[in-house]
Design a protein around this motif. Structure first.
Motif, PDB file in Angstrom:
ATOM      1  N   ASN A 303      56.931  28.655  36.185  1.00 52.46           N
ATOM      2  CA  ASN A 303      57.017  29.823  35.309  1.00 52.46           C
ATOM      3  C   ASN A 303      56.219  30.964  35.937  1.00 52.46           C
ATOM      4  OD1 ASN A 303      54.269  29.456  34.637  1.00 52.46           O
ATOM      5  ND2 ASN A 303      54.817  28.031  33.009  1.00 52.46           N
ATOM      6  N   THR A 304      56.144  32.095  35.253  1.00 58.28           N
ATOM      7  CA  THR A 304      55.555  33.310  35.831  1.00 58.28           C
ATOM      8  C   THR A 304      54.110  33.545  35.426  1.00 58.28           C
ATOM      9  OG1 THR A 304      56.395  34.610  33.963  1.00 58.28           O
ATOM     10  CG2 THR A 304      57.792  34.451  35.928  1.00 58.28           C
ATOM     11  N   ALA A 305      53.460  32.552  34.836  1.00 58.20           N
ATOM     12  CA  ALA A 305      52.077  32.730  34.385  1.00 58.20           C
ATOM     13  C   ALA A 305      51.129  32.937  35.563  1.00 58.20           C
ATOM     14  CB  ALA A 305      51.637  31.512  33.571  1.00 58.20           C
ATOM     15  N   ARG A 306      51.576  32.628  36.788  1.00 60.34           N
ATOM     16  CA  ARG A 306      50.741  32.760  37.978  1.00 60.34           C
ATOM     17  C   ARG A 306      50.175  34.171  38.127  1.00 60.34           C
ATOM     18  NH1 ARG A 306      54.696  31.693  42.843  1.00 60.34           N
ATOM     19  NH2 ARG A 306      55.534  30.174  41.390  1.00 60.34           N
ATOM     20  N   LYS A 307      50.881  35.196  37.613  1.00 68.37           N
ATOM     21  CA  LYS A 307      50.451  36.580  37.795  1.00 68.37           C
ATOM     22  C   LYS A 307      49.120  36.869  37.111  1.00 68.37           C
ATOM     23  CE  LYS A 307      55.184  38.325  38.192  1.00 68.37           C
ATOM     24  NZ  LYS A 307      56.193  39.240  37.606  1.00 68.37           N
ATOM     25  N   LYS A 308      48.744  36.049  36.123  1.00 74.17           N
ATOM     26  CA  LYS A 308      47.529  36.301  35.357  1.00 74.17           C
ATOM     27  C   LYS A 308      46.308  35.558  35.906  1.00 74.17           C
ATOM     28  CE  LYS A 308      50.339  36.770  31.164  1.00 74.17           C
ATOM     29  NZ  LYS A 308      50.586  36.249  29.784  1.00 74.17           N
ATOM     30  N   VAL A 309      46.485  34.787  36.979  1.00 71.81           N
ATOM     31  CA  VAL A 309      45.405  33.956  37.494  1.00 71.81           C
ATOM     32  C   VAL A 309      44.473  34.752  38.390  1.00 71.81           C
ATOM     33  CG1 VAL A 309      44.890  32.009  39.005  1.00 71.81           C
ATOM     34  CG2 VAL A 309      46.745  31.838  37.337  1.00 71.81           C
ATOM     35  N   SER A 310      43.167  34.529  38.213  1.00 74.46           N
ATOM     36  CA  SER A 310      42.145  35.070  39.123  1.00 74.46           C
ATOM     37  C   SER A 310      41.043  34.019  39.214  1.00 74.46           C
ATOM     38  CB  SER A 310      41.589  36.397  38.602  1.00 74.46           C
ATOM     39  OG  SER A 310      40.584  36.890  39.469  1.00 74.46           O
ATOM     40  N   LEU A 311      41.023  33.295  40.305  1.00 75.18           N
ATOM     41  CA  LEU A 311      40.150  32.127  40.434  1.00 75.18           C
ATOM     42  C   LEU A 311      39.095  32.328  41.511  1.00 75.18           C
ATOM     43  CD1 LEU A 311      39.682  29.061  39.653  1.00 75.18           C
ATOM     44  CD2 LEU A 311      41.117  28.545  41.655  1.00 75.18           C
ATOM     45  N   SER A 312      37.847  32.012  41.172  1.00 76.50           N
ATOM     46  CA  SER A 312      36.745  32.026  42.141  1.00 76.50           C
ATOM     47  C   SER A 312      35.992  30.706  42.022  1.00 76.50           C
ATOM     48  CB  SER A 312      35.794  33.203  41.884  1.00 76.50           C
ATOM     49  OG  SER A 312      36.441  34.430  42.089  1.00 76.50           O
TER      50      SER A 312
END
Length: 347
Positions: A303-312
């Motif tokens: 799905n397109t939820a990847r656009k909201k990810v910001s991982l550190s």
């Protein structure tokens, strides 16, 4: 030293009698060039190009005297002054190879006995036929020892090529992907790493080079020593040579064909070498690409939820199953893991 070597071009080195003698015979002038390299590291590339051209001709050591070399250089200087070889900058290296050809011809006319290696007019970074090729697939890293004893840590999905034996006072390798180099110091033999867009020239140092075809940049980050970075495209007059100090990096931007210089996070850049997956404000595409390269798997996000990810975050020497479990909890997704494939479904 009386000469202002800081302003020397490749052409100037070609017509410097002391440099010609050094390139062919390694006379007592060695100390002068050792001092030059220390005082003007930004000239390492010009010296390397001049020596490359000179070594397109291989004369027997006992066939050319200092007076004869001076005579050759003087005659070619006269031709250049007359304008026979003046070209636009974009054809400069091609002109220099023609100048080298004239040196061969003059040597034949003046001194008879000779032998030389054929060379093309255009600059070439082709791998020699007698070469060693090392490559890693996704999910694998390796250590490589070069002919001079220098050490290379080669990252996943990367390849390196180099001659079986370094000669002519040069040490050259070609890289696609990423590698960390620990280079043995040799003032008489510059070490050059070629990528598709950049070349990094050093004498003895440790540094990281990253040049993956699918990424929009090429990066050279210096850990110790000094390194000189320049573009492969000699016609680009807007990009000057960048000389790096430890803790500095040069980044070549493929879109604009420009080089920028700045500091870098040593932990982030060298994480892969230390068996650590390092994410810094990574989106889902970044996470996918890094995990695919690291573990040798294919990842599909449905799905397109990847656009909201910001991982550190970081993962030190952990198996894929542990990394996926942690990421699934943090990013709130379910996953299905097969032998060589992972399917991710966000909740």
């Amino acid at each position: 030293m009386e000469k202002d070597y800081s302003k020397y071009t490749v052409q100037d080195f070609l017509f410097d009698e002391a440099f010609i003698l050094l390139a062919y015979r390694g006379t007592e002038e060695k100390e002068i060039w050792h001092t030059l390299l220390k005082e003007h590291p930004e000239k390492t590339i010009e010296m390397e190009e001049a020596r490359r051209i000179l070594h397109s001709m291989t004369f027997a050591e006992d066939e050319i005297s200092e007076a004869q070399l001076t005579s050759i250089a003087d005659k070619v200087k006269q031709q250049i002054t007359a304008g026979e070889y003046q070209k636009k900058r974009k054809n400069q290296l091609s002109s220099l190879y023609k100048i080298a050809a004239s040196l061969v011809i003059l040597a034949i006319i003046c001194f008879g006995t000779y032998r030389f290696i054929d060379f093309d007019e255009e600059t070439s970074t082709d791998i020699p036929l007698a070469a060693v090729h090392k490559s890693n697939p996704r999910g694998q890293k390796s250590k490589v020892t070069l002919p001079d004893g220098s050490k290379v840590m080669l990252n996943s999905e990367s390849k390196i090529s180099f001659p079986k034996k370094f000669d002519h006072g040069l040490r050259e390798v070609h890289l696609e992907g990423e590698a960390f180099f620990e280079i043995k110091k040799d003032l008489e033999a510059p070490f050059i790493v070629y990528t598709k867009a950049l070349k990094a020239t050093v004498l003895g140092t440790s540094f990281n080079v990253r040049s993956f075809p699918e990424e929009d940049y090429t990066n050279v980050a210096l850990s110790t020593g000094k390194v000189s970075v320049a573009t492969i495209d000699s016609s680009d007059i807007q990009n000057k040579v960048v000389v790096l100090e430890p803790g500095r990096q040069a980044v070549y931007h493929k879109g604009s064909s420009k080089i920028s210089e700045g500091s870098f996070d040593m932990e982030e850049i060298l994480a892969w070498k230390n068996k650590t997956i390092y994410f810094k404000q990574a989106n889902m595409a970044d996470i996918e690409n890094k995990l695919e390269r690291w573990y040798g798997v294919d990842i599909t996000v449905e799905n397109t939820a990847r656009k909201k990810v910001s991982l550190s975050t970081t993962f030190k020497d952990q198996p894929l199953s542990s990394v996926l479990k942690s990421l699934a909890f943090t990013l709130k997704f379910d996953y299905q893991k097969g032998k060589n494939e992972v399917i991710i479904r966000f909740k």
